[in-house]
Design an enzyme around this catalytic site. Structure first.
Site, short mmCIF file in Angstrom:
data_model
loop_
_atom_site.label_atom_id
_atom_site.label_comp_id
_atom_site.label_asym_id
_atom_site.label_seq_id
_atom_site.Cartn_x
_atom_site.Cartn_y
_atom_site.Cartn_z
CG ASP A 125 16.94 56.92 40.66
OD1 ASP A 125 17.36 57.78 41.47
OD2 ASP A 125 17.00 55.70 40.90
CE1 TYR A 165 17.83 49.98 42.33
CE2 TYR A 165 17.52 51.60 40.58
CZ TYR A 165 17.43 51.24 41.91
OH TYR A 165 16.94 52.15 42.82
CE LYS A 210 19.18 55.39 43.78
NZ LYS A 210 18.83 54.86 42.44
CG HIS A 215 21.60 52.02 46.75
ND1 HIS A 215 21.53 51.39 45.53
CD2 HIS A 215 20.32 52.13 47.17
CE1 HIS A 215 20.26 51.16 45.22
NE2 HIS A 215 19.51 51.58 46.20
CG ASN A 255 17.59 54.03 51.56
OD1 ASN A 255 16.37 54.20 51.55
ND2 ASN A 255 18.25 53.53 50.52
N PRO A 291 7.15 57.08 45.70
CG PRO A 291 7.08 58.64 43.98
CD PRO A 291 7.82 57.42 44.43
CG LEU A 292 2.48 57.27 43.12
CD1 LEU A 292 1.93 56.69 41.83
CD2 LEU A 292 1.72 58.53 43.51
#
Length: 210
Positions: free
Chosen positions: A50, A55, A80, A113, A151, A199-200
């Site tokens: 991803d 970025y 994105k 995005h 989002n 996710p963490l």
């Protein structure tokens, strides 16, 4: 030893399979850092990479994929379109640049995005729909295997749900410290796969002993 197998995947509403675990490249510095990280992630068993235009590392991500020697059909690549490229024509141009930087012939998943929001744009609905029109055109042309958003809240999603091709993925911040139940429930009700970024967790959540 690979931790992931090709069967570890979710099936999107159009039948495309997306690997359950993805390797995110946010904050991976352009150059050897991102390139080596992607190559080693693929060697470790990741099959979903991803990235995003904002970025500023898509060229390095593309080199990492290429250097890994993996067959194109065996890797799932997401990117994105950034906020400054919202709109029909600018999104088409942004896609071409992303594809060129990644050195790929197609994307597996392309996302908006961030949504244009009513608090910042009087024509926010039109902006999102025009961006979505570009993604839909690229999808129908076979240049993207699946399209979605990132989002987006239900209010942002609603206009897109009235179009010919509906979003297949909504990538949101989702972890034990931030569950966003309203968005998740909406997506589940409309067969939109919820994909988690961080996710963490991040920040204080990572210091919680639970």
């Amino acid at each position: 030893m690979h931790f992931q197998h090709a069967t570890d995947a979710f099936t999107l509403k159009n039948g495309v399979k997306i690997p359950c675990i993805g390797f995110g490249t946010w904050q991976s510095a352009d150059g050897p850092t991102a390139e080596n990280a992607v190559r080693e992630a693929i060697e470790a068993g990741y099959r979903h990479i991803d990235t995003a235009a904002i970025y500023h590392n898509e060229r390095s991500v593309g080199r990492g994929i290429k250097d890994s020697g993996i067959k194109r059909e065996d890797i799932f690549v997401t990117s994105k379109v950034w906020n400054t490229c919202r709109g029909y024509q600018t999104t088409l141009e942004a896609f071409e640049k992303t594809l060129s930087d990644l050195q790929l012939d197609y994307l597996d998943l392309y996302l908006i995005h961030w949504p244009a929001s009513p608090s910042r744009f009087a024509n926010w609905t039109e902006l999102n729909l025009e961006t979505w029109r570009a993604l839909t055109e690229l999808y129908k042309a076979g240049r993207i295997r699946a399209i979605g958003v990132s989002n987006f809240r239900p209010a942002h999603l609603e206009p897109l749900m009235q179009t010919e091709v509906q979003p297949m993925v909504n990538q949101i911040e989702y972890h034990p410290g931030y569950l966003q139940r309203e968005i998740v429930d909406y997506c589940r009700a409309h067969e939109i796969l919820v994909e988690a970024w961080s996710p963490l967790g991040c920040g204080r959540v990572l210091t919680d002993p639970r």
